[in-house]
Design a protein around this motif. Sequence first.
Motif, mmCIF file in Angstrom:
data_model
loop_
_atom_site.group_PDB
_atom_site.id
_atom_site.type_symbol
_atom_site.label_atom_id
_atom_site.label_comp_id
_atom_site.label_asym_id
_atom_site.label_seq_id
_atom_site.Cartn_x
_atom_site.Cartn_y
_atom_site.Cartn_z
ATOM 1 N N GLU A 130 9.247 -4.940 -26.066
ATOM 2 C CA GLU A 130 8.407 -3.299 -26.630
ATOM 3 C C GLU A 130 7.019 -3.052 -26.229
ATOM 4 O O GLU A 130 6.619 -2.151 -26.058
ATOM 5 N N ALA A 131 6.310 -4.452 -25.419
ATOM 6 C CA ALA A 131 5.108 -3.921 -25.355
ATOM 7 C C ALA A 131 5.321 -2.701 -23.604
ATOM 8 O O ALA A 131 5.940 -2.426 -22.865
ATOM 9 N N ARG A 132 4.070 -1.489 -24.216
ATOM 10 C CA ARG A 132 3.999 -0.700 -23.274
ATOM 11 C C ARG A 132 3.083 -1.026 -23.227
ATOM 12 O O ARG A 132 1.606 -1.047 -22.576
ATOM 13 N N PHE A 133 3.182 -0.869 -21.250
ATOM 14 C CA PHE A 133 1.938 -0.601 -20.308
ATOM 15 C C PHE A 133 1.463 0.276 -20.655
ATOM 16 O O PHE A 133 1.668 1.527 -19.471
ATOM 17 N N THR A 134 0.166 0.298 -21.058
ATOM 18 C CA THR A 134 -0.847 0.999 -21.078
ATOM 19 C C THR A 134 -2.093 1.760 -20.426
ATOM 20 O O THR A 134 -1.757 0.158 -19.514
ATOM 21 N N GLU A 135 -2.841 2.115 -20.189
ATOM 22 C CA GLU A 135 -4.341 2.363 -19.506
ATOM 23 C C GLU A 135 -5.316 1.301 -19.711
ATOM 24 O O GLU A 135 -5.705 0.210 -19.278
ATOM 25 N N SER A 136 -5.382 1.252 -21.313
ATOM 26 C CA SER A 136 -5.984 0.201 -21.956
ATOM 27 C C SER A 136 -6.338 -0.763 -21.455
ATOM 28 O O SER A 136 -6.511 -1.971 -21.600
#
Length: 399
Positions: free
Chosen positions: A39-45
Motif C-alpha cells: 500500500e505504500a507508494r514510493f514518492t519523491e518526498s
Amino acid sequence: MQPQAANLIQSLETPAQITTFASRLLAWLLAELNPPESEARFTESRARAVLNAAQVLDEPTWHSFERLVENPPLLRLALYDLLAGAELAAEKEVEALVVASSAAATPIPIEWHALTIAAFAWKRGYFLDQLDPSSPPLPDSPAGQILSRAMGLVRQQVQRGATERDKLSQKLGYQSGRGVTPSLDNMPPSQESIAPVPPYFRSPVPVRYPEMARETLHVAPDEPAPGPAVQRGTPLVITDEEVEPTPNPPTRMPQITISREQVERTRPPSPLPPSAVIMPNSAVEPKPGLTVAFRQMFRNEPMKTTKLRVLVQEYPDGPGLYGLQVRVTSDTIRSYVAGTTDRQGQFLCELPVRLTSGLTYDVDVTWPREHGSEIERKSLTLNADRTEFALPFYRRLTE
C-alpha cells in the motif's frame, strides 16, 4: 560509452521528450518494484526522507546537480549515466518508452530522488516498500549500497570537468535515425514523389517529326554564306611617340661618412675607492623564503630538505576537496609556506629539517564555508630519514 544507452538518448530530440521519457521510466520502475499487495507508494518526498535518514544526502552537491540538469545537454548526460550504471538500456520496455516519448511536446518535472534510487534498486532486484525513513538501512547493507550508488551518480555529474562534459554532451546530441525503429505514427512524412513502375505507365519512345526535317537549312561548301560579307580595315599601329616615356632613373646621393673628429669622446667612469660599499635598496629586497630563513638560523647545524604531502578529502579514500587553503608554519621561525589544494585535494611542499634532531611543523587547513569555515591544525615532526611525509585531513570518517 555503452552503445545501447547512447542510441536511446540520441533518439530523443527535444527537452520535452527527454523529461517525458524520464517520468515514464520512473512510473515503469515503480510498477515493477512495488509488489501488488503493498500500500505504500514510493514518492519523491519519501525518497528524499530515506536519503536524509541514512545520512547520505549532500545538500550542496544536490543543489549543484539540479542546476546542472537544467541545461538540456547535461540532462542528456545524466540520463545516459543512469541508464548505463543501472543497466536499463538492454530492456525492451525501456526501448518502448523511448518510442512512446518521441511525440511529447510539454516538459514534465523529473523526480530525481525517486528515479535514481528506483534505477539502482531495479538493478539489485530490491523492492522499494522495504525502504522506510523510520528505520534507515546500514551503509553496508544492500539498501545502503543502493542509496550510496544513487548519491554517487549525482556526485559524478557535479565533479566531472567542464571539458569532459562538453565532449560527452556533443556525442550524446540528437541524431536522426538513431536509436529504436520508428513506428508509423512517428515517422516523418516523405517529401519525395515515388516514381511509377510498369505496368502503370508506358516507357517513353523516341518520336520523329518529319515536318521539322523540311525546314532544316543545308549549306553547300561552294555556296557563299548568307549575310553581309566581312570587311577588313586598316591594321592598328602604335608608334614610339604614342608610348608614354619612362621616368628618369634614380640618382644616387654621396655616401654618408662619419669621421673620428665628429664623435664626442666620452669620459670613462671613475673607479670606486676600495672603501666604497654599495648598499642594496631595502625597500625592494625580497623577503627570504622558509628554507633560507632556516639556514640563517641554524648556521652551525647541518640541514636537509624533505617533502610534505597534505591530503584533504571528504572521507577516507573519497574525493579530494579542491581549493582549500593550507598553511605550514613552525614555532622556531616566522616564515611560512602557504597554498591551496589541487583537484585531487593534495598540497605538496618541500621543507628543511635538521639532520639529526628533525623539526616540528604545524599544518593548518581552512575548511570551506559549507563546512563551517573552521581551521583545523595538525602537528607533525619531520626528520631526514625519509624523503616524503603524508598528512591526511578528513571531514568525516565514513562515506
